[in-house]
Scaffold this active site. Structure first.
Site, PDB file in Angstrom:
ATOM      1  N   GLY A  11       1.033  -1.239  -0.040  1.00 47.65           N
ATOM      2  CA  GLY A  11       0.179  -0.158   0.050  1.00 47.65           C
ATOM      3  C   GLY A  11       0.778   1.310   0.043  1.00 47.65           C
ATOM      4  CB  ILE A 126      -0.840   4.941   6.985  1.00 49.53           C
ATOM      5  CG1 ILE A 126      -1.863   3.729   6.447  1.00 49.53           C
ATOM      6  CG2 ILE A 126      -0.635   5.731   5.743  1.00 49.53           C
ATOM      7  CD1 ILE A 126      -3.273   4.022   6.101  1.00 49.53           C
ATOM      8  CG  ASP A 127      -1.303  -0.178   8.238  1.00 44.40           C
ATOM      9  OD1 ASP A 127      -2.197   0.650   8.122  1.00 44.40           O
ATOM     10  OD2 ASP A 127      -1.491  -1.381   7.693  1.00 44.40           O
ATOM     11  NE  ARG A 162     -27.389  13.139  13.218  1.00 45.14           N
ATOM     12  CZ  ARG A 162     -27.387  13.548  11.947  1.00 45.14           C
ATOM     13  NH1 ARG A 162     -26.582  14.309  11.595  1.00 45.14           N
ATOM     14  NH2 ARG A 162     -28.635  13.797  11.476  1.00 45.14           N
ATOM     15  CD  GLU A 222      -8.165  -1.398   7.940  1.00 43.44           C
ATOM     16  OE1 GLU A 222      -9.073  -0.968   7.064  1.00 43.44           O
ATOM     17  OE2 GLU A 222      -7.037  -1.507   7.902  1.00 43.44           O
ATOM     18  CD  GLN A 274      -7.546   6.564   7.833  1.00 31.74           C
ATOM     19  OE1 GLN A 274      -7.271   6.094   8.838  1.00 31.74           O
ATOM     20  NE2 GLN A 274      -8.507   5.573   6.998  1.00 31.74           N
ATOM     21  NE  ARG A 275      -2.779   3.405   0.931  1.00 25.25           N
ATOM     22  CZ  ARG A 275      -3.330   2.403   0.507  1.00 25.25           C
ATOM     23  NH1 ARG A 275      -3.789   1.335   1.389  1.00 25.25           N
ATOM     24  NH2 ARG A 275      -3.359   1.890  -0.732  1.00 25.25           N
TER      25      ARG A 275
HETATM   26  O1  F6P Z   1      -1.438  -1.269   4.977  1.00 22.58           O
HETATM   27  C1  F6P Z   1      -1.910  -0.054   4.743  1.00 22.58           C
HETATM   28  C2  F6P Z   1      -3.530   0.013   4.610  1.00 22.58           C
HETATM   29  O2  F6P Z   1      -4.031   1.270   4.271  1.00 22.58           O
HETATM   30  C3  F6P Z   1      -4.189  -0.836   5.702  1.00 22.58           C
HETATM   31  O3  F6P Z   1      -4.626   0.149   6.862  1.00 22.58           O
HETATM   32  C4  F6P Z   1      -5.488  -1.147   4.836  1.00 22.58           C
HETATM   33  O4  F6P Z   1      -6.069  -2.389   5.572  1.00 22.58           O
HETATM   34  C5  F6P Z   1      -5.082  -1.675   3.575  1.00 22.58           C
HETATM   35  O5  F6P Z   1      -3.842  -1.025   3.313  1.00 22.58           O
HETATM   36  C6  F6P Z   1      -5.978  -1.328   2.633  1.00 22.58           C
HETATM   37  O6  F6P Z   1      -5.519  -1.971   1.398  1.00 22.58           O
HETATM   38  P1  F6P Z   1      -5.788  -1.406  -0.130  1.00 22.58           P
HETATM   39  O7  F6P Z   1      -5.219  -0.224  -0.452  1.00 22.58           O
HETATM   40  O8  F6P Z   1      -5.287  -2.767  -0.875  1.00 22.58           O
HETATM   41  O9  F6P Z   1      -7.436  -1.286  -0.059  1.00 22.58           O
END
Ligand code: F6P
Length: 342
Positions: A11, A126-127, A162, A222, A274-275
């Site tokens: 990722g 990012i994790d 809410r 998640e 987030q990415r």
């Molecule tokens: O490892 C980074 C990440 O963004 C995780 O937080 C997430 O579960 C996963 O990649 C999502 O992957 P993709 O981009 O394949 O949907």
């Protein structure tokens, strides 16, 4: 001419381009030609490369993503791929390869190093779940994006009285949830490391309401799971590294909260926001430091190492150790987060 290769796999995350830029700048100074391998391991299987000169890396520092592209290709998955990687490594004439990736990409790097390839790694994700480094680049940008989102959600939560559930990424580690949750003043933070107890969550929310607060923010990672259940998946299919696609816990949780408390609840899933986009200054600096260190390890022929931030120093640590186990949330930090629940 001596040649060093660089690839980015898994990722993407903000900060990748700062590593590429630093490697190119340093390597050229040392008389190397830099070969960019496109799309992670896929590019080395297919011999898909590009020469990275000073012009190629000019102006890329503030850009998110990776100029080399990425993939989740696993050369150990398909028969013959690993052999192709080794063949092309030789054909391209690489003295060494710098691999920028997370646990999967660096796991492959470790195996290939053990099979004789000259490899150095740099940790991105990012994790923030790679061992042996205090932090990975990309994480700081992700928590800043998530914190800003939580701040924005706060104001609308308050106006409408809410419960707002915010689902963040992080796979099987709750770093993003914990740090963005603390920074955003979340009332409940739920992470994969601690099973969700719905009675406890609802009690916290009710107590908060009873002291006059008619809104609450719940941040959920998640990968979090209920006490009596498994992770919530988007699909059953596994990727080339055997991972499920996580996502959806926010909605399940939101429904359950509304059902049990009667409070109106809404759910926001932050997802790939987030990415994406420009890296923070911290991630640009860390990426730059990792790039320089990675090239330094190549110059010293100190292969099989990963660049790591330990305290305030960047050093080389064994790749093998870094990918041996996931770095999950420090419970001392989570205990701090819990002090602000409710
Ligand atoms: O490892 C980074 C990440 O963004 C995780 O937080 C997430 O579960 C996963 O990649 C999502 O992957 P993709 O981009 O394949 O949907």
């Amino acid at each position: 001419m001596k040649r060093v290769g660089i690839l980015t796999g898994g990722g993407d995350c903000p900060g990748l381009n700062s590593v590429i830029r630093a490697v190119v700048r340093y390597a050229i100074k040392e008389g190397y030609q830099v070969i960019g391998i496109k799309n992670g391991w896929k590019g080395l299987i297919e011999n898909d490369t590009v020469v990275l000169d000073l012009t190629a890396v000019s102006g890329i520092l503030p850009k998110g993503g990776t100029i080399l592209g990425t993939s989740r290709t696993n050369p150990y998955k398909k028969e013959g791929s690993k052999e192709k990687v080794k063949e092309n490594f030789k054909k391209i004439g690489l003295e060494a390869l710098i691999v920028v990736g997370g646990e999967d990409t660096l796991g492959v790097a470790d195996k290939l190093h053990k099979e004789g390839l000259n490899i150095v790694g740099a940790p991105k994700t990012i994790d923030n779940d790679l061992s042996c480094t205090d932090v990975t680049f990309g994480f700081d940008t992700a928590i800043n994006i998530a914190t800003e989102a939580i701040d924005r959600i706060h104001t609308t939560a308050e106006s409408h009285h809410r419960i707002m559930v915010v689902e963040v990424m992080g796979r099987h580690a709750g770093w993003i949830a914990t740090e963005a949750g603390i920074a955003g003043g979340a009332d409940v933070i739920l992470i994969p490391e601690v099973a969700i107890d719905m009675d406890e969550v609802c009690e916290v929310l009710k107590k908060r309401h009873s002291r006059g607060k008619s809104f609450s923010i719940v941040v959920v990672a998640e990968g979090a799971k209920f006490k009596e259940g498994d992770v919530v998946k988007q699909e059953e299919k596994l990727d080339a590294f055997g991972h499920v696609r996580l996502g959806g816990i926010g909605h399940v949780l939101g429904e359950e909260i509304e059902k049990r408390t009667g409070y109106e609840t809404r759910v926001t899933v932050l997802g790939h926001i987030q990415r994406g986009g420009t890296p923070t200054a911290f991630d640009r600096v860390l990426g730059t430091r990792f790039g320089i260190k990675a090239m330094e390890l190549v110059l010293k022929k100190d292969y099989g190492k990963m660049t790591a931030l330990v305290g305030n120093k960047v050093q080389g640590v064994p790749l093998e150790k870094a990918v041996a186990k996931l770095k999950t949330v420090d419970m001392e930090l989570y205990d701090i987060a819990k002090m602000f629940f409710g």
